[in-house]
Design an enzyme around this catalytic site. Sequence first.
Site, short mmCIF file in Angstrom:
data_model
loop_
_atom_site.label_atom_id
_atom_site.label_comp_id
_atom_site.label_asym_id
_atom_site.label_seq_id
_atom_site.Cartn_x
_atom_site.Cartn_y
_atom_site.Cartn_z
N ASP A 164 1.12 -1.09 -0.27
CA ASP A 164 0.54 0.35 -0.31
C ASP A 164 0.88 1.11 0.19
O ASP A 164 1.84 1.33 0.31
CB ASP A 164 -0.95 -0.32 1.44
CG ASP A 164 -2.16 -0.76 1.12
OD1 ASP A 164 -2.09 -0.70 -0.51
OD2 ASP A 164 -2.94 -1.10 2.09
N LYS B 299 -3.14 2.20 -2.27
CA LYS B 299 -5.18 2.95 -1.65
C LYS B 299 -4.69 3.72 -0.83
O LYS B 299 -4.35 3.53 0.53
CB LYS B 299 -4.87 1.30 -1.14
CG LYS B 299 -5.31 0.59 -1.41
CD LYS B 299 -6.21 -0.12 -2.58
CE LYS B 299 -7.79 0.45 -2.19
NZ LYS B 299 -8.06 -0.11 -3.44
N MET C 206 -9.36 8.95 8.42
CA MET C 206 -9.94 10.05 6.93
C MET C 206 -11.14 10.13 6.61
O MET C 206 -11.68 10.15 6.91
CB MET C 206 -10.75 8.50 5.84
CG MET C 206 -9.40 7.20 5.66
SD MET C 206 -10.21 5.50 4.90
CE MET C 206 -10.39 4.83 5.99
#
Length: 268
Positions: free
Chosen positions: A43, A66, A187
């Site tokens: 990632d 990602k 996030m």
Amino acid sequence: MNKATSSSAAGSCTLVGAGPGDPELLTLKAVKAIQAATVLLVDDLVSESILASYARPDARIVHVGKRGGCKSTPQAFIERLMITAVREGETVVRLKGGDPFIFGRGGEEVEHLREAGIECTVVNGITAGLAAVTSLGVPLTHRDHAQGVVFVTGHARTGAGAAEDPTDWRALAATAHSARLTLVIYMGVAGAGHIERELLHGLPGDTPVAVVQHASLPNQRQVATTLDRLQAGIAEAGIASPAVIVVGDVLRGLAAAVLPADGNRFGT
């Protein structure tokens, strides 16, 4: 029914948590898995120094980015790569930032591997939410301030079947207030304004908040503020993704140390 029997899988697959970024926070089991891998699917948030220090010189390293808000490798494509490599006899490591089972899509990948007749091992990593508050010298739980912790994503799933707003922030705020819980929001920077407005329906405006970007890395930055200034604090401090938002009374000692009475000074 499985699409293939486990005997068809000549290789192996391990989901490995690379932790929040600092290579020294890797577990011994993670290091051993990385060193043994012939194929690593990595990632974006995994530190390059981890690969430089522990990956085999002859390992095939495939970067499968990602990252929220950026162009990403399709999840289905990553899963096909994993299955194909295992069937070709490779020792596959899917290397993820943080922990594979905390907003790392590890559950989805395990399900697809099992459908293909492949059992995999999971190696936990230190999740960014824990590393973020630890770097500030405060806990996620404290018997005087927080009896539990909730990990929640601030990034809604998109596409077919996705809910418009899968998180009931108002209900979560009310529960956090009554049950004395710390909220750890992953996030959430892009939606900070919405999160702030919704949480204020159940939490006081002076609830302390910390936002930590690049937790555990040399370029870590953070801001300490209050819930009613969450969006403003992020903007004024120039905090961007990847960052973790922590909300709760466990931060009161931190807020008292870095914030004056008007709440307008920020730590970086």
